[in-house]
Structures are given as C-alpha cells and as structure tokens.
Design a protein around this motif. Structure first.
Motif, PDB file in Angstrom:
ATOM      1  N   LEU A   1       3.975 -18.099 -14.208  1.00 12.24           N
ATOM      2  CA  LEU A   1       3.566 -17.954 -15.619  1.00 12.24           C
ATOM      3  C   LEU A   1       4.719 -17.490 -16.508  1.00 12.24           C
ATOM      4  O   LEU A   1       4.571 -17.398 -17.717  1.00 12.24           O
ATOM      5  N   LYS A   2       5.873 -17.158 -15.864  1.00 12.80           N
ATOM      6  CA  LYS A   2       7.082 -16.667 -16.538  1.00 12.80           C
ATOM      7  C   LYS A   2       6.948 -15.204 -16.976  1.00 12.80           C
ATOM      8  O   LYS A   2       7.581 -14.766 -17.936  1.00 12.80           O
ATOM      9  N   LEU A   3       6.104 -14.434 -16.273  1.00 14.61           N
ATOM     10  CA  LEU A   3       6.014 -12.989 -16.526  1.00 14.61           C
ATOM     11  C   LEU A   3       7.055 -12.272 -15.678  1.00 14.61           C
ATOM     12  O   LEU A   3       7.330 -12.675 -14.546  1.00 14.61           O
ATOM     13  N   ASN A   4       7.645 -11.217 -16.225  1.00 17.46           N
ATOM     14  CA  ASN A   4       8.681 -10.447 -15.515  1.00 17.46           C
ATOM     15  C   ASN A   4       8.355  -8.964 -15.378  1.00 17.46           C
ATOM     16  O   ASN A   4       8.688  -8.344 -14.381  1.00 17.46           O
ATOM     17  N   ASN A   5       7.716  -8.384 -16.408  1.00 20.35           N
ATOM     18  CA  ASN A   5       7.607  -6.924 -16.480  1.00 20.35           C
ATOM     19  C   ASN A   5       6.399  -6.358 -15.738  1.00 20.35           C
ATOM     20  O   ASN A   5       5.659  -5.545 -16.266  1.00 20.35           O
ATOM     21  N   PHE A   6       6.195  -6.813 -14.517  1.00 20.24           N
ATOM     22  CA  PHE A   6       5.064  -6.302 -13.752  1.00 20.24           C
ATOM     23  C   PHE A   6       5.556  -5.616 -12.481  1.00 20.24           C
ATOM     24  O   PHE A   6       6.684  -5.813 -12.040  1.00 20.24           O
ATOM     25  N   LYS A   7       4.671  -4.801 -11.906  1.00 25.92           N
ATOM     26  CA  LYS A   7       5.016  -4.037 -10.724  1.00 25.92           C
ATOM     27  C   LYS A   7       3.861  -4.129  -9.728  1.00 25.92           C
ATOM     28  O   LYS A   7       2.696  -3.906 -10.104  1.00 25.92           O
ATOM     29  N   ILE A   8       4.167  -4.480  -8.476  1.00 23.67           N
ATOM     30  CA  ILE A   8       3.142  -4.546  -7.425  1.00 23.67           C
ATOM     31  C   ILE A   8       3.107  -3.212  -6.692  1.00 23.67           C
ATOM     32  O   ILE A   8       4.143  -2.717  -6.248  1.00 23.67           O
ATOM     33  N   LYS A   9       1.902  -2.626  -6.592  1.00 33.76           N
ATOM     34  CA  LYS A   9       1.739  -1.357  -5.885  1.00 33.76           C
ATOM     35  C   LYS A   9       0.777  -1.558  -4.722  1.00 33.76           C
ATOM     36  O   LYS A   9      -0.274  -2.197  -4.900  1.00 33.76           O
ATOM     37  N   ILE A  10       1.139  -1.017  -3.542  1.00 38.30           N
ATOM     38  CA  ILE A  10       0.277  -1.192  -2.374  1.00 38.30           C
ATOM     39  C   ILE A  10      -0.092   0.161  -1.770  1.00 38.30           C
ATOM     40  O   ILE A  10       0.599   1.161  -1.971  1.00 38.30           O
ATOM     41  N   ASN A  11      -1.197   0.158  -1.018  1.00 36.83           N
ATOM     42  CA  ASN A  11      -1.653   1.363  -0.331  1.00 36.83           C
ATOM     43  C   ASN A  11      -2.542   0.933   0.830  1.00 36.83           C
ATOM     44  O   ASN A  11      -2.926  -0.239   0.927  1.00 36.83           O
ATOM     45  N   SER A  12      -2.863   1.874   1.697  1.00 37.09           N
ATOM     46  CA  SER A  12      -3.902   1.656   2.706  1.00 37.09           C
ATOM     47  C   SER A  12      -4.922   2.761   2.541  1.00 37.09           C
ATOM     48  O   SER A  12      -4.555   3.935   2.429  1.00 37.09           O
ATOM     49  N   ILE A  13      -6.204   2.377   2.493  1.00 38.87           N
ATOM     50  CA  ILE A  13      -7.248   3.412   2.406  1.00 38.87           C
ATOM     51  C   ILE A  13      -7.961   3.556   3.750  1.00 38.87           C
ATOM     52  O   ILE A  13      -9.018   4.178   3.840  1.00 38.87           O
ATOM     53  N   GLY A  14      -7.374   2.953   4.796  1.00 37.57           N
ATOM     54  CA  GLY A  14      -7.869   3.159   6.151  1.00 37.57           C
ATOM     55  C   GLY A  14      -9.237   2.561   6.415  1.00 37.57           C
ATOM     56  O   GLY A  14      -9.799   1.840   5.592  1.00 37.57           O
ATOM     57  N   THR A  15      -9.765   2.880   7.588  1.00 37.76           N
ATOM     58  CA  THR A  15     -11.109   2.433   7.956  1.00 37.76           C
ATOM     59  C   THR A  15     -12.112   3.459   7.417  1.00 37.76           C
ATOM     60  O   THR A  15     -11.741   4.595   7.128  1.00 37.76           O
ATOM     61  N   PRO A  16     -13.401   3.078   7.304  1.00 34.34           N
ATOM     62  CA  PRO A  16     -14.397   4.041   6.815  1.00 34.34           C
ATOM     63  C   PRO A  16     -14.390   5.342   7.618  1.00 34.34           C
ATOM     64  O   PRO A  16     -14.548   6.430   7.062  1.00 34.34           O
ATOM     65  N   LYS A  17     -14.160   5.230   8.928  1.00 31.05           N
ATOM     66  CA  LYS A  17     -14.180   6.421   9.790  1.00 31.05           C
ATOM     67  C   LYS A  17     -13.021   7.365   9.438  1.00 31.05           C
ATOM     68  O   LYS A  17     -13.196   8.561   9.257  1.00 31.05           O
ATOM     69  N   SER A  18     -11.801   6.804   9.309  1.00 32.46           N
ATOM     70  CA  SER A  18     -10.642   7.667   9.008  1.00 32.46           C
ATOM     71  C   SER A  18     -10.718   8.221   7.590  1.00 32.46           C
ATOM     72  O   SER A  18     -10.164   9.274   7.280  1.00 32.46           O
ATOM     73  N   ARG A  19     -11.444   7.516   6.714  1.00 32.57           N
ATOM     74  CA  ARG A  19     -11.572   7.956   5.324  1.00 32.57           C
ATOM     75  C   ARG A  19     -12.415   9.227   5.205  1.00 32.57           C
ATOM     76  O   ARG A  19     -12.242   9.996   4.267  1.00 32.57           O
TER      77      ARG A  19
ATOM     78  N   ALA B   1      -2.656  15.669  -5.299  1.00 32.97           N
ATOM     79  CA  ALA B   1      -3.687  15.630  -4.248  1.00 32.97           C
ATOM     80  C   ALA B   1      -3.073  15.202  -2.911  1.00 32.97           C
ATOM     81  O   ALA B   1      -2.020  14.569  -2.886  1.00 32.97           O
ATOM     82  N   PRO B   2      -3.728  15.546  -1.784  1.00 29.22           N
ATOM     83  CA  PRO B   2      -3.242  15.079  -0.485  1.00 29.22           C
ATOM     84  C   PRO B   2      -3.156  13.551  -0.465  1.00 29.22           C
ATOM     85  O   PRO B   2      -3.913  12.881  -1.172  1.00 29.22           O
ATOM     86  N   SER B   3      -2.239  13.008   0.334  1.00 28.03           N
ATOM     87  CA  SER B   3      -2.058  11.549   0.411  1.00 28.03           C
ATOM     88  C   SER B   3      -2.920  10.974   1.525  1.00 28.03           C
ATOM     89  O   SER B   3      -2.947  11.495   2.645  1.00 28.03           O
ATOM     90  N   ILE B   4      -3.607   9.887   1.209  1.00 28.38           N
ATOM     91  CA  ILE B   4      -4.453   9.224   2.213  1.00 28.38           C
ATOM     92  C   ILE B   4      -3.622   8.697   3.384  1.00 28.38           C
ATOM     93  O   ILE B   4      -4.100   8.574   4.509  1.00 28.38           O
ATOM     94  N   LEU B   5      -2.332   8.422   3.129  1.00 27.56           N
ATOM     95  CA  LEU B   5      -1.472   7.867   4.189  1.00 27.56           C
ATOM     96  C   LEU B   5      -1.273   8.865   5.330  1.00 27.56           C
ATOM     97  O   LEU B   5      -0.934   8.470   6.449  1.00 27.56           O
ATOM     98  N   ASP B   6      -1.507  10.150   5.065  1.00 25.96           N
ATOM     99  CA  ASP B   6      -1.402  11.164   6.125  1.00 25.96           C
ATOM    100  C   ASP B   6      -2.656  11.235   6.980  1.00 25.96           C
ATOM    101  O   ASP B   6      -2.701  11.974   7.970  1.00 25.96           O
TER     102      ASP B   6
END
Length: 420
Positions: A155-173, A219-224
C-alpha cells in the motif's frame, strides 16, 4: 418534516474517497489470493450467543458495545462486532474441515460496535481479516505477520511498527493473572473506572488501558510466566520473522481484548496516528472452534480497520491513482441521433470503454456541461450534420480540441486515444 440524516457513527462513502477504498480492498484481494487465501462472506447478523460465548461474557464488546435485538420470534440477534467468530461458525457449520487442513480464509465487510465515535473509529466500521484453521505450527503465525507487512508495504505505507507478544496457554495465564492481581490490588483507588471494573472481570485488559499507561508499564511481564510450549513457540515465531526479514518489537503488554486468544498476540500501530492507535490486531485462538461446538482445531488470524488504514495513507500522503469514472460521454440531437447514440454506447461498452449515454432532455450545450461535470475524457457528438454525413465529432474535454471521424472508425480511434 426535516430531512433525514445518517446515524451517528456511520458515514457515506463516495467521490474521491471511493478511490481509497478500492485501492485498499483491491490490493488486499490480489495479495491474499497470492498467499493462497480463499474469500469467505458471512452474514452480518448472528445469534447473540456466538459472540458472548466466543469473544467472552466479560469483554467490553459483549458487555457494552454489541448491537443486539430480539427478532419477531424472540431470538436474540446481534450485528457482528468482529469477523473471527462468524468465520469459525461457518467453518464448523459447513464442515469445511473435510476440505483438509490447514485452510486459509479472508473476508472484507462491515462490523458494528456501539462505541464513542472518534477519529478513524465508527459504529459501523469495515475490516479486512484473514484466518488460518488447522495448524498449530508457529510458521503459520509468522506467515500471517509477513502477509500484514507485505500488505502495508504494498500500500506504500512506511510509518508503522509491528509488535508481538505471547499470552501463553489458558493454564499458564492463570498464574500470571494471580501475579497481576497482587500488583494491581493496592493501586485500585488510583485506577480509571474501566480498570476498576476489569480488575474483577477481565484483569488482562488493564495492560492495554489507554489511561493508566504508566501503571501498566510497571506491571509484571507475561513472558516470565509462559509454560515451556508457549515459550518454545514464541522463540520459533521470532526465528521465522528474522528469516523472513520482518522488523518487529516485543511488547509484553499486548493482550488483545477478546477471550479467545492464546499464545501469539500481535498488533501494528501507525506512528502518525499515535502509539495507542492499532491499525492491525491478531493472534492465535486454538480453543475457539472447539468452544463453539466444533472439533479441536488450532487457528490463527488478524483483522485490520479499513478506515484507519485510509487515515494512515492520507497522513503519509500516499498518492492514490484516481479511477476515471467516464471515458466517453455520448451527446446527441434528435431521434436519429438518439438511435445512433444507443448503438454506439453498446459498441463502446463491449470494448471495455466507460461510457455515459445522455439519458435526459438537455440540449447539446447542456449535455456538454453535464459531460464536463462528470469529468468525461471525451464527448462524442451525434448532431444533425454528423448523422447526415455518417461521421462523429470527438471533443477532447481537457484541451477542447474537436475532430471529425468516420462513424465506422470511432471505437478504434477512442481506444487509441485512451491508450496514449
């Protein structure tokens, strides 16, 4: 009686604005087909329970934002607030699993949420979404993020940023939610009203509050708190994105607002619209199909807001090619001119030429003015003289230059002029 006005939070789309919509939608269709996605269209109305069960009873969408009404048989019907649950319902109901796995679908269409209208956000808004059913491989998650990146850059867009995370399985959450409760409990008096409510109903949403941002950052990080499976999948996702050469950031506060997400969660923000403005959101939802009564089916998907994408295109001043509405306007005089005009319009349209045949009682000068207002490229004139001499006058509406040609050559000459 006063004139009617559109309902608050909706908009009429026409004129130059349509060029943006066509650009965004046509680019999506072309690219998604290239990635092996098939289009699916679901009804804009569904049973209310599909969303309260699929999205989650305690989410803002179900609690405050859905357009739900009783039909004449007393059934609760909801205008769809998002696209994933309806596609999952269609996947189950039509036994699409029998077509083999994995399967890729995309959709384009309106969604409805009773939200406070603001810039780029409407109560009737349009989304483009993509879903992959039948694989839990992190490469599927990566490919969707690659598709998003490919789409936005196409689309010729440049000013965007991709952010990723993991929210784990329901059990680990569950362990993570306990840690969040411990962190937020002493802070409750200072939180916004929404956060106070969500503390007991949907504590993960406190992390993407648009008001208590600084509190969420500490806040604590879910990645931990990830289990081994989620951690391994997240490492694989990062590895694949690096192989694909996709730039990304890790943001442990991305949780997405719907209950069905698990493991991968991602968002795209556009810097010109502000760090809080998400233009694309998605993630993995391995339990949704089963939750809705289907077989256990891992899945991953995303949705993007067309209005916000268009806003980003305007901010970046991306030039959209305007579609010429009309190539040729046919102006005529008298009954013989009309008959010849009708024949000529059929001939031109068969050759793919956008043709507007005069369908009013205007005189020739009125027809020229109309052609000008419609931004026609050429006007073909069939007056008394033209009919008598079997010729057609071609007027170039930009230069005003006029030429006369034999009737039998008109279509070929117009095609040549349009291709110059």
């Amino acid at each position: 009686m006063g004139t009617y006005k559109r309902i608050k939070g909706t908009k009429d789309i026409f004129g130059d604005e349509i060029d943006y919509w066509n650009y965004v939608e046509d680019t999506a269709k072309d690219l998604f087909h290239r990635y092996g996605f098939m289009e699916i269209r679901t009804p804009i109305m569904e049973e209310e329970e599909l969303f309260s069960r699929g999205i989650g009873q305690d989410t803002d969408i179900v609690q405050k934002e859905m357009y739900t009404f009783e039909d004449k048989k007393g059934r609760l019907i909801t205008l769809r607030p998002e696209g994933t649950a309806p596609v999952a319902r269609a996947y189950i109901e039509n036994s699409l699993i029998n077509l083999g796995s994995p399967q890729k679908f995309f959709y384009i269409g309106p969604m409805f949420r009773y939200e406070k209208p603001q810039s780029g956000r409407y109560r009737e808004f349009y989304q483009i979404g993509a879903e992959i059913f039948g694989t839990d491989h992190p490469l599927a998650d990566a490919e969707l993020i690659v598709l998003v990146f490919d789409y936005l850059t196409t689309l010729k867009l440049n000013n965007f940023k991709i952010k990723i995370n993991s929210i784990g399985t329901p059990k680990s959450r569950e362990n993570y939610k306990k840690a969040l409760k411990v962190y937020y409990e002493p802070l409750i008096p200072n939180l916004c009203e929404d956060c106070k409510r969500r503390f007991n109903t949907n504590i993960l949403r406190l992390l993407d509050c648009k008001i208590d941002i600084e509190t969420a950052k500490k806040a604590p990080s879910i990645l931990d708190y990830l289990d081994e499976e989620s951690r391994n999948d997240f490492e694989s996702l990062k590895k694949y994105l690096e192989i694909f050469e996709i730039p990304y950031e890790i943001d442990s506060r991305i949780v997405r607002g719907l209950d069905y997400y698990s493991k991968t969660a991602f968002e795209v923000i556009h810097k010109d619209l502000g760090e809080q403005t998400v233009i694309v959101g998605g993630g993995r939802y391995d339990n949704l199909v089963e939750q809705l009564g289907g077989p256990k089916t891992p899945a991953v998907g995303f949705a993007l807001g067309i209005e916000r994408i268009i806003e980003a295109l305007k901010k970046e001043e991306v030039k959209i090619k305007k579609r010429a509405l009309i190539d040729v306007y046919i102006a005529f005089q008298g009954e013989r001119g009309q008959i010849e005009g009708i024949k000529l319009s059929k001939e031109l349209r068969k050759k793919g030429i956008k043709t507007f045949l005069n369908i009013s009682q205007r005189n020739l000068s009125g027809q020229f003015r109309h052609a000008d207002r419609l931004n026609a490229r050429f006007t073909l004139v069939l007056g008394e003289d033209e009919i008598s001499n079997d010729i057609v006058t071609i007027r170039d509406m930009e230069s005003g230059e006029q030429t006369q040609v034999e009737r039998s050559w008109v279509t070929e000459i117009i095609l040549e002029k349009l291709n110059e």
